[in-house]
Design an enzyme around this catalytic site. Sequence first.
Site, PDB file in Angstrom:
ATOM      1  N   GLU A   1      -4.051   7.275 -74.087  1.00 29.43           N
ATOM      2  CA  GLU A   1      -5.024   6.665 -73.168  1.00 29.43           C
ATOM      3  C   GLU A   1      -4.318   6.558 -71.827  1.00 29.43           C
ATOM      4  OE1 GLU A   1      -8.153   5.728 -73.852  1.00 29.43           O
ATOM      5  OE2 GLU A   1      -8.170   6.069 -76.013  1.00 29.43           O
TER       6      GLU A   1
ATOM      7  N   CYS B   1      -7.497   0.849 -65.418  1.00 31.44           N
ATOM      8  CA  CYS B   1      -7.415   2.308 -65.580  1.00 31.44           C
ATOM      9  C   CYS B   1      -8.684   3.012 -65.147  1.00 31.44           C
ATOM     10  CB  CYS B   1      -7.089   2.647 -67.033  1.00 31.44           C
ATOM     11  SG  CYS B   1      -8.252   1.930 -68.189  1.00 31.44           S
TER      12      CYS B   1
HETATM   13  P1  NAD Z   1       3.731   2.963 -68.178  1.00 31.77           P
HETATM   14  O1  NAD Z   1       3.453   4.334 -68.633  1.00 31.77           O
HETATM   15  O2  NAD Z   1       4.750   2.751 -67.151  1.00 31.77           O
HETATM   16  O3  NAD Z   1       4.133   2.027 -69.413  1.00 31.77           O
HETATM   17  C1  NAD Z   1       3.350   1.930 -70.591  1.00 31.77           C
HETATM   18  C2  NAD Z   1       4.233   1.549 -71.753  1.00 31.77           C
HETATM   19  O4  NAD Z   1       5.182   2.577 -71.941  1.00 31.77           O
HETATM   20  C3  NAD Z   1       4.988   0.237 -71.571  1.00 31.77           C
HETATM   21  O5  NAD Z   1       4.958  -0.485 -72.783  1.00 31.77           O
HETATM   22  C4  NAD Z   1       6.421   0.694 -71.298  1.00 31.77           C
HETATM   23  O6  NAD Z   1       7.364  -0.176 -71.845  1.00 31.77           O
HETATM   24  C5  NAD Z   1       6.492   2.027 -71.999  1.00 31.77           C
HETATM   25  N1  NAD Z   1       7.417   2.953 -71.325  1.00 31.77           N
HETATM   26  C6  NAD Z   1       7.676   3.022 -70.008  1.00 31.77           C
HETATM   27  N2  NAD Z   1       8.581   4.005 -69.764  1.00 31.77           N
HETATM   28  C7  NAD Z   1       8.884   4.551 -70.959  1.00 31.77           C
HETATM   29  C8  NAD Z   1       9.742   5.601 -71.376  1.00 31.77           C
HETATM   30  N3  NAD Z   1      10.480   6.269 -70.507  1.00 31.77           N
HETATM   31  N4  NAD Z   1       9.800   5.902 -72.692  1.00 31.77           N
HETATM   32  C9  NAD Z   1       9.043   5.236 -73.583  1.00 31.77           C
HETATM   33  N5  NAD Z   1       8.217   4.216 -73.245  1.00 31.77           N
HETATM   34  C10 NAD Z   1       8.125   3.877 -71.949  1.00 31.77           C
HETATM   35  O7  NAD Z   1       2.300   2.385 -67.708  1.00 31.77           O
HETATM   36  P2  NAD Z   1       1.990   1.001 -67.011  1.00 31.77           P
HETATM   37  O8  NAD Z   1       2.552   1.040 -65.635  1.00 31.77           O
HETATM   38  O9  NAD Z   1       2.328  -0.140 -67.902  1.00 31.77           O
HETATM   39  O10 NAD Z   1       0.383   1.068 -66.948  1.00 31.77           O
HETATM   40  C11 NAD Z   1      -0.299   1.684 -65.916  1.00 31.77           C
HETATM   41  C12 NAD Z   1      -0.810   3.047 -66.289  1.00 31.77           C
HETATM   42  O11 NAD Z   1      -1.516   2.982 -67.519  1.00 31.77           O
HETATM   43  C13 NAD Z   1      -1.810   3.606 -65.294  1.00 31.77           C
HETATM   44  O12 NAD Z   1      -1.597   4.962 -65.117  1.00 31.77           O
HETATM   45  C14 NAD Z   1      -3.147   3.362 -65.972  1.00 31.77           C
HETATM   46  O13 NAD Z   1      -4.174   4.203 -65.556  1.00 31.77           O
HETATM   47  C15 NAD Z   1      -2.798   3.588 -67.393  1.00 31.77           C
HETATM   48  N6  NAD Z   1      -3.759   2.899 -68.249  1.00 31.77           N
HETATM   49  C16 NAD Z   1      -4.618   3.644 -69.002  1.00 31.77           C
HETATM   50  C17 NAD Z   1      -5.556   2.998 -69.782  1.00 31.77           C
HETATM   51  C18 NAD Z   1      -6.540   3.746 -70.626  1.00 31.77           C
HETATM   52  O14 NAD Z   1      -7.159   3.117 -71.474  1.00 31.77           O
HETATM   53  N7  NAD Z   1      -6.726   5.037 -70.446  1.00 31.77           N
HETATM   54  C19 NAD Z   1      -5.602   1.601 -69.818  1.00 31.77           C
HETATM   55  C20 NAD Z   1      -4.689   0.908 -69.052  1.00 31.77           C
HETATM   56  C21 NAD Z   1      -3.763   1.557 -68.278  1.00 31.77           C
END
Ligand code: NAD
Length: 460
Positions: free
Chosen positions: A213, A247
């Site tokens: 997602e 998102c």
């Molecule tokens: P992110 O990708 O930075 O982090 C998401 C999760 O991944 C966190 O739990 C983090 O700890 C983990 N993570 C971060 N770096 C990692 C790595 N190198 N290896 C493994 N895990 C890692 O996202 P964010 O900043 O928390 O959220 C914002 C993003 O999420 C935006 O792009 C938004 O559009 C998207 N989003 C999508 C939806 C959806 O339903 N499609 C919903 C909410 C947010």
Amino acid sequence: MTLTSSYQQLVEKQRAFFIANKPFSFAYREQQLLLLKSSIIVHQSALTEALFLDLGKSEYESYLTEIGFVLHELSLTIKQLKKWMKPEKVKTPLLSQPATSYIHSDPLGVCFIIAPFNYPASLCLSPLIAAIAAGNCSVLKTSELTPHVSEVLKQIINSVFAPEYIECINGEVEHSTALLAQKFDHIFFTGSSEVGKIVMQAAAKNLTPVTLELGGKSPCIVCADANIDVAVKRIVYGKMLNAGQTCVAPDYVLVDDSIKEQFIAKLTQRIKTLYGEDASQNPDFGRMVSTRHTERVGQLIDADKVLIGGDVNIEQRYIAPTIMHNVELTDEIMQQEIFGPVLPVIGFSDFESVLSIIQSLPSHPLAAYIFSQDKRIQNTLTVNIQAGGVAINHCIQHLVNPHLPFGGVGSSGMGSYHGKHGFDTFSHKKSVLKAATWFDLPVIYPPYKNKLSWLKAILK
Ligand code: NAD
């Protein structure tokens, strides 16, 4: 013990628990969902406070988008679960007769759910509801950017579930990395496209299926015949909710040139009316999650193109509701998902250019919003825009409907959930054909001599 080996033990324990108890009866699953519900209710005020500390969310917004959202999903799931679990009878073709055919929804096993920061409670608990309903064990990884919410989530989980069934892991990225090194039966990731690629690469090593997602640039298209007052109201709502960190927030507006001036005037007026001269004093307007994210969004604001807002306070993690005009597609703000309360408005002259703008941007929209009164225009745009979902004359509301699958397309994600769609995502659809023995169709067995015409008659 290293993180990797301790998580290996955790996953092994969960797999042993899964194998000993699968497929988990309806009564068991229902009981766990009820326990989760009661635990959320017990921790409701702690969660509300934590959401305020991490994201400046008002109590109302916290209930609307996190607590109430999850409780509603739980109620629906508890009510529908028995029906969802029933094997689905399907037709059986002549060549396999006499027989009956069914689709069984089997649990997948041990699932890994990774949550982002922006709706840190609902985007962790909503997939968990689906995973429990489908009869799985789960490991949750909360966002390190929302430490207060993560702490309450751990309490919600630990107070009702044993770690061999459901475990909640808080902490920095190294925990996700160590967990991704384990063999899971499904990974459900919500977050950025960049991290989505890391997750998919790790999953590929074990051929673990993934639901991703992700984000994207979600356009709002305001056509010449739109009800401008309604469009303005709903676009501001969709954009400013959670300070733009949604998102499916409208990322930018494409407005018909003929109504552009009128639309912009109403848009700026709406923001002034709703949030006052200084939105930092308004209790209904949230904050950015971190100074890093405030800096990132702050850098996307070009002061020369700001119509209203533009104030940034890094220390307070505050960005004012901001409208930008005269924006070029090559500007940095159009090259990445904004994920903050900044809304560029761009004019268009025909629908061809609308479609080519959307297609020219680096990612597929997660959502597209069409404001028009004309059914033909609504339909043409809906059919031609490749987006995860569409809302016509509204923003975000398609996500709230649990009867609609929620997910992206292309770079905005793969797979979907909410309601029954979540149950299906966390299930394996097992084909079962039950043949009768009182009759055997001779046409399928050798010798094949003189049987081809029969076969052709059946398989046409
Ligand atoms: P992110 O990708 O930075 O982090 C998401 C999760 O991944 C966190 O739990 C983090 O700890 C983990 N993570 C971060 N770096 C990692 C790595 N190198 N290896 C493994 N895990 C890692 O996202 P964010 O900043 O928390 O959220 C914002 C993003 O999420 C935006 O792009 C938004 O559009 C998207 N989003 C999508 C939806 C959806 O339903 N499609 C919903 C909410 C947010």
